[in-house]
Design a protein around this motif. Structure first.
Motif, PDB file in Angstrom:
ATOM      1  N   VAL A   5       0.848  -1.187   0.000  1.00 33.15           N
ATOM      2  CA  VAL A   5       0.000   0.000   0.000  1.00 33.15           C
ATOM      3  C   VAL A   5       0.885   1.239   0.000  1.00 33.15           C
ATOM      4  N   THR A   6       0.320   2.348  -0.436  1.00 33.76           N
ATOM      5  CA  THR A   6       1.053   3.604  -0.473  1.00 33.76           C
ATOM      6  C   THR A   6       1.281   4.130   0.937  1.00 33.76           C
ATOM      7  N   VAL A   7       2.105   5.139   1.040  1.00 35.72           N
ATOM      8  CA  VAL A   7       2.368   5.745   2.337  1.00 35.72           C
ATOM      9  C   VAL A   7       1.086   6.344   2.920  1.00 35.72           C
ATOM     10  N   HIS A  19       3.702  12.204   7.374  1.00 33.53           N
ATOM     11  CA  HIS A  19       4.940  12.799   7.878  1.00 33.53           C
ATOM     12  C   HIS A  19       5.556  11.921   8.968  1.00 33.53           C
ATOM     13  N   THR A  20       4.736  11.413   9.879  1.00 32.76           N
ATOM     14  CA  THR A  20       5.239  10.567  10.969  1.00 32.76           C
ATOM     15  C   THR A  20       5.813   9.266  10.429  1.00 32.76           C
ATOM     16  N   LEU A  21       5.155   8.660   9.441  1.00 29.45           N
ATOM     17  CA  LEU A  21       5.693   7.425   8.857  1.00 29.45           C
ATOM     18  C   LEU A  21       7.068   7.674   8.254  1.00 29.45           C
ATOM     19  N   ASP A  34      10.294  -0.714   0.957  1.00 34.00           N
ATOM     20  CA  ASP A  34      10.435  -1.017  -0.473  1.00 34.00           C
ATOM     21  C   ASP A  34       9.717   0.041  -1.287  1.00 34.00           C
ATOM     22  N   ARG A  35      10.199   0.244  -2.484  1.00 31.36           N
ATOM     23  CA  ARG A  35       9.600   1.243  -3.372  1.00 31.36           C
ATOM     24  C   ARG A  35       9.216   0.595  -4.687  1.00 31.36           C
ATOM     25  N   GLY A  39       9.449   4.843  -7.590  1.00 32.05           N
ATOM     26  CA  GLY A  39      10.128   5.349  -6.412  1.00 32.05           C
ATOM     27  C   GLY A  39       9.225   5.649  -5.227  1.00 32.05           C
ATOM     28  N   ARG A  40       7.961   5.264  -5.326  1.00 35.36           N
ATOM     29  CA  ARG A  40       7.019   5.507  -4.220  1.00 35.36           C
ATOM     30  C   ARG A  40       7.080   4.351  -3.230  1.00 35.36           C
ATOM     31  N   ARG A  41       6.989   4.709  -1.945  1.00 40.04           N
ATOM     32  CA  ARG A  41       7.007   3.687  -0.900  1.00 40.04           C
ATOM     33  C   ARG A  41       5.808   2.750  -1.064  1.00 40.04           C
TER      34      ARG A  41
END
Length: 130
Positions: A5-7, A19-21, A34-35, A39-41
């Motif tokens: 899942v995305t951030v 922000h906290t993650l 992993d990205r 390049g997205r988490r």
């Protein structure tokens, strides 16, 4: 979560801000996520489980430095099992002490609620009937 899942989705799942993650990752509390090819988490089930553990540790008052130390011990492997056990035993003792304090605080609140309830009833009964 086939591809993770995305951030933003992970943040929603665990109740933290994006922000906290990112800060957790920057501080070494979370291993680099992993990205995807862009390049997205992408957070997997294990990442979400780890975040939920960190949230519980934080909500029970574990300082970030101890959380970081724990994360480092986990990454170091099984030779740190005794140290991890000791960390959790000590933290449990602090949690139990805090629970005891909260129970004492609750008892005081119950006394005040009872007292003011009795006083309010007595006051109502002393008012003239109109």
């Amino acid at each position: 979560m086939a591809n993770g899942v995305t951030v933003g989705e992970a943040a929603d799942m665990v109740g933290l801000s994006v922000h906290t993650l990112r800060w957790y990752e920057q501080e070494g509390l979370v291993e680099p996520i992993d990205r995807d090819s862009a390049g997205r988490r992408r957070y997997c089930d294990d990442d979400i489980g780890w975040l939920r553990l960190l949230i519980r540790l934080r909500s029970t008052g574990m300082p970030v430095r101890e959380m970081r130390r724990y994360a480092e011990m986990v990454r170091a492997g099984d030779e740190t099992l005794t140290d991890r056990l000791q960390l959790f035993v000590e933290h449990r003792e602090r949690v139990l002490a805090r629970i005891d304090e909260l129970q004492q605080d609750l008892a005081m609140l119950d006394i005040k609620i009872s007292l003011y309830g009795e006083m309010a009833r007595a006051h109502q009964e002393s008012l003239p009937v109109s």
